[in-house]
Design an enzyme around this catalytic site. Structure first.
Site, PDB file in Angstrom:
ATOM      1  N   LYS A 142      19.769 -13.151 -20.021  1.00 53.62           N
ATOM      2  CA  LYS A 142      19.990 -13.376 -21.448  1.00 53.62           C
ATOM      3  C   LYS A 142      21.483 -13.528 -21.724  1.00 53.62           C
ATOM      4  O   LYS A 142      22.297 -12.734 -21.251  1.00 53.62           O
ATOM      5  CB  LYS A 142      19.407 -12.196 -22.232  1.00 53.62           C
ATOM      6  CG  LYS A 142      19.612 -12.240 -23.719  1.00 53.62           C
ATOM      7  CD  LYS A 142      18.774 -11.166 -24.405  1.00 53.62           C
ATOM      8  CE  LYS A 142      19.017  -9.787 -23.821  1.00 53.62           C
ATOM      9  NZ  LYS A 142      18.205  -8.755 -24.493  1.00 53.62           N
TER      10      LYS A 142
ATOM     11  N   LYS B  39      17.088 -18.665 -27.232  1.00 58.59           N
ATOM     12  CA  LYS B  39      16.660 -17.272 -27.381  1.00 58.59           C
ATOM     13  C   LYS B  39      16.465 -17.014 -28.867  1.00 58.59           C
ATOM     14  O   LYS B  39      17.425 -16.908 -29.623  1.00 58.59           O
ATOM     15  CB  LYS B  39      17.716 -16.317 -26.800  1.00 58.59           C
ATOM     16  CG  LYS B  39      17.459 -14.837 -27.100  1.00 58.59           C
ATOM     17  CD  LYS B  39      16.240 -14.338 -26.361  1.00 58.59           C
ATOM     18  CE  LYS B  39      16.013 -12.844 -26.659  1.00 58.59           C
ATOM     19  NZ  LYS B  39      15.428 -12.625 -27.991  1.00 58.59           N
TER      20      LYS B  39
ATOM     21  N   ARG C 299       5.505  -6.561 -27.701  1.00 61.01           N
ATOM     22  CA  ARG C 299       6.255  -6.229 -26.486  1.00 61.01           C
ATOM     23  C   ARG C 299       5.806  -4.884 -25.910  1.00 61.01           C
ATOM     24  O   ARG C 299       5.749  -4.699 -24.694  1.00 61.01           O
ATOM     25  CB  ARG C 299       7.747  -6.189 -26.820  1.00 61.01           C
ATOM     26  CG  ARG C 299       8.657  -5.770 -25.670  1.00 61.01           C
ATOM     27  CD  ARG C 299      10.057  -5.486 -26.201  1.00 61.01           C
ATOM     28  NE  ARG C 299      10.936  -4.994 -25.156  1.00 61.01           N
ATOM     29  CZ  ARG C 299      11.866  -5.710 -24.551  1.00 61.01           C
ATOM     30  NH1 ARG C 299      12.013  -6.976 -24.864  1.00 61.01           N
ATOM     31  NH2 ARG C 299      12.642  -5.187 -23.633  1.00 61.01           N
TER      32      ARG C 299
ATOM     33  N   ARG D 109       8.672 -10.391 -29.808  1.00 59.62           N
ATOM     34  CA  ARG D 109       7.962 -10.797 -28.592  1.00 59.62           C
ATOM     35  C   ARG D 109       6.450 -10.661 -28.821  1.00 59.62           C
ATOM     36  O   ARG D 109       5.974  -9.643 -29.351  1.00 59.62           O
ATOM     37  CB  ARG D 109       8.393  -9.887 -27.436  1.00 59.62           C
ATOM     38  CG  ARG D 109       7.853 -10.268 -26.052  1.00 59.62           C
ATOM     39  CD  ARG D 109       8.693 -11.330 -25.416  1.00 59.62           C
ATOM     40  NE  ARG D 109       8.268 -11.614 -24.037  1.00 59.62           N
ATOM     41  CZ  ARG D 109       8.887 -11.149 -22.956  1.00 59.62           C
ATOM     42  NH1 ARG D 109       9.945 -10.355 -23.078  1.00 59.62           N
ATOM     43  NH2 ARG D 109       8.478 -11.492 -21.758  1.00 59.62           N
TER      44      ARG D 109
END
Length: 518
Positions: free
Chosen positions: A373, A212, A232, A217
């Protein structure tokens, strides 16, 4: 539609926690809209103006409202408000600040007191009615009489809830034709969280356990020589990231949609701090530091949509198309293997890992259990330096906390004092809000009508994902994703004992927070 109709709906949303009740309220409002006012109305309901960021800071909006007497009767429509916001968005150059204030003041003068309050919250992003995009999507499905799954998919693939509302009101039958389109951004798939990799694997089963990254993003689209890069939030940043465009043009595909992250690397190949990456997205940012794209998914390749294919097939396509830019990871069911990948990710300077069910489709726009996550959470004991009055559902309560860390040596202020490091309203239950509202005035040293400035008497335990450099606060750091865990005070909700309570002198230091900076 009268603006007063939106205000009534917002009040009804605040008054209930029931998702079903909120859905009913929104279905009624959306069903009454004309298609050409749909996008503006959705923006005013969600607190995300159709015009985007148009220079309406909190002080600007409050100042305009304070200078405007409220109207006695409601006359404004959604179209009226939208036209004023269009005018403000078009302003620029010398004298634009004054023209903006004049336009805002004139708008507030036409609004009743409840309408003024609604406009303030809509313009400052403080709506907080509990009516997020998911609930509004539910309301849209009910308003137009279509299956929820069909409406959700249209929203996800179009990348625009307001646009989908308009299409549904104009041509509801057309929603079934909304599909994946190269160069049109798709709402990104989101992840839930778990405390450790074993817990994540228990949810996903066999999974791809991937690093991660602490980056931004991105979604990269290519059609021939035309490339678009989206954030994102689906903002188009293509012109600001030429290095990512160049990478996309080297890939062996004529059309492609990639999902991933971008980050800035140092000379050793290690990730630089998150805010260094984010600084490259500014309109005037220097281009000396290069962004490195890294991809973890592919949704389309050369005319073939992969969004409904299992992750295993999408990863195989990604390995074929962009092997040099794949994010590291392993497919496993073994918690020990997943833990090793997590340790490797942390050792490389990344945030943690993503655990993704290997047989699952790409659920655009959804936060489900297929992606989980896992990253370390830091907890710190900080002091409350102030608290803001709430709005929306929290109106009448003291809500948003101003948090400070101890500065024992006086490196950033008086020795033994406290340095502000951030704000949060996350993690506050109704019980805690009620307690704050009853207790904090006893610690107040000043009150400007919005913020209660407090003596640094109250210690609160806060969970954070980390810190980032910040010029906003004197200690040079700001908390990332802070949320309240508990108060270290005897009489606070949660039954804190005297042995667990903490004095301000025991709060964590600004130096300990700065040590988190890489």
């Amino acid at each position: 539609m009268p603006l007063a109709r939106l205000v009534e709906a917002a009040d009804a949303l605040v008054a209930t926690r029931s998702r079903t009740a909120k859905t009913d309220v929104l279905a009624g409002v959306l069903g009454d809209l004309f298609p050409d006012e749909a996008e503006a109305a959705v923006g005013l309901l969600l607190g995300r103006l159709r015009q985007g960021s148009i220079g309406l800071g909190y002080r600007t909006v409050l100042s305009a409202r304070e200078g405007a007497p409220a109207a006695s009767e409601p006359t404004l429509t959604v179209a009226d408000v939208d036209a004023v916001l269009d005018t403000i968005a078009a302003l620029g150059g010398s004298g634009s600040a004054g023209a903006r204030n004049a336009a805002l003041t004139a708008l507030f003068e036409r609004a009743t007191a409840p309408e003024q309050e609604h406009l303030v919250r809509a313009m400052t992003g403080e709506m907080r009615t509990g009516a997020l995009e998911g609930v509004l999507t539910d309301g849209l499905a009910k308003a137009v009489g279509l299956p929820l799954a069909e409406v959700r998919r249209a929203v996800m693939l179009s990348g625009s809830l307001p646009g989908t509302v308009r299409l549904a009101l104009e041509h509801p039958e057309a929603l079934t034709d909304v599909g994946l389109a190269v160069l049109t951004p798709v709402q990104p798939m989101l992840a839930s969280t778990a405390t450790d990799v074993a817990a994540a694997l228990a949810v996903t089963g066999e999974a791809s356990v991937e690093h991660k990254l602490d980056g931004a993003r991105i979604q990269v689209h290519r059609s021939g020589s035309d490339v678009r890069v989206f954030t994102r939030s689906l903002a188009d940043i293509t012109a600001r990231v030429p290095e990512i465009v160049e990478v996309a043009l080297t890939l062996p595909a004529e059309s492609i949609i990639l999902d991933g992250e971008t980050l800035m690397l140092d000379d050793s190949g290690s990730p630089r701090p998150f805010q260094d990456t984010m600084s490259r997205f500014g309109a005037d940012a220097a281009r000396e530091q290069v962004l490195a794209p890294r991809f973890f998914d592919v949704l389309h390749v050369d005319g073939e949509d992969l969004i409904d294919r299992p992750l295993s097939q999408r990863l195989a396509a990604l390995e074929r198309i962009a092997p040099a830019y794949r994010i590291a990871g392993e497919v496993t069911t073994d918690p020990a293997v997943a833990e090793r990948v997590a340790d490797e990710a942390l050792a490389a300077g990344h945030e943690g890992v993503m655990v993704k069910g290997i047989d699952t489709a790409y659920a655009a726009g959804r936060r489900g259990k297929h992606w989980v996550k896992v990253k370390p959470v830091h907890t710190y004991d900080l002091v409350v330096l102030g608290v803001e009055r709430g709005s929306g559902r929290r109106k009448g309560w003291l809500s948003n906390l101003h948090l400070g860390a101890r500065d024992p040596e006086g490196e950033f202020g008086p020795a033994g004092g406290f340095v502000m490091v951030g704000k949060t309203f996350k993690g506050l239950t109704d019980e805690l809000l009620r307690w704050q509202t009853e207790t904090f005035p006893q610690h107040a040293v000043d009150d400007n009508g919005w913020v209660l400035t407090m003596r640094p008497d109250v210690v609160v335990e806060v969970a954070i994902d980390g810190v980032q450099r910040s010029s906003r606060y004197p200690g040079g750091v700001a908390l990332r994703f802070a949320r309240v865990k508990r108060y270290r005070v005897e009489d606070a909700p949660g039954g804190e004992s005297a042995l667990q309570a903490k004095a301000p002198a025991e709060a964590d230091t600004i130096q300990s927070l700065r040590a988190l900076l890489r």
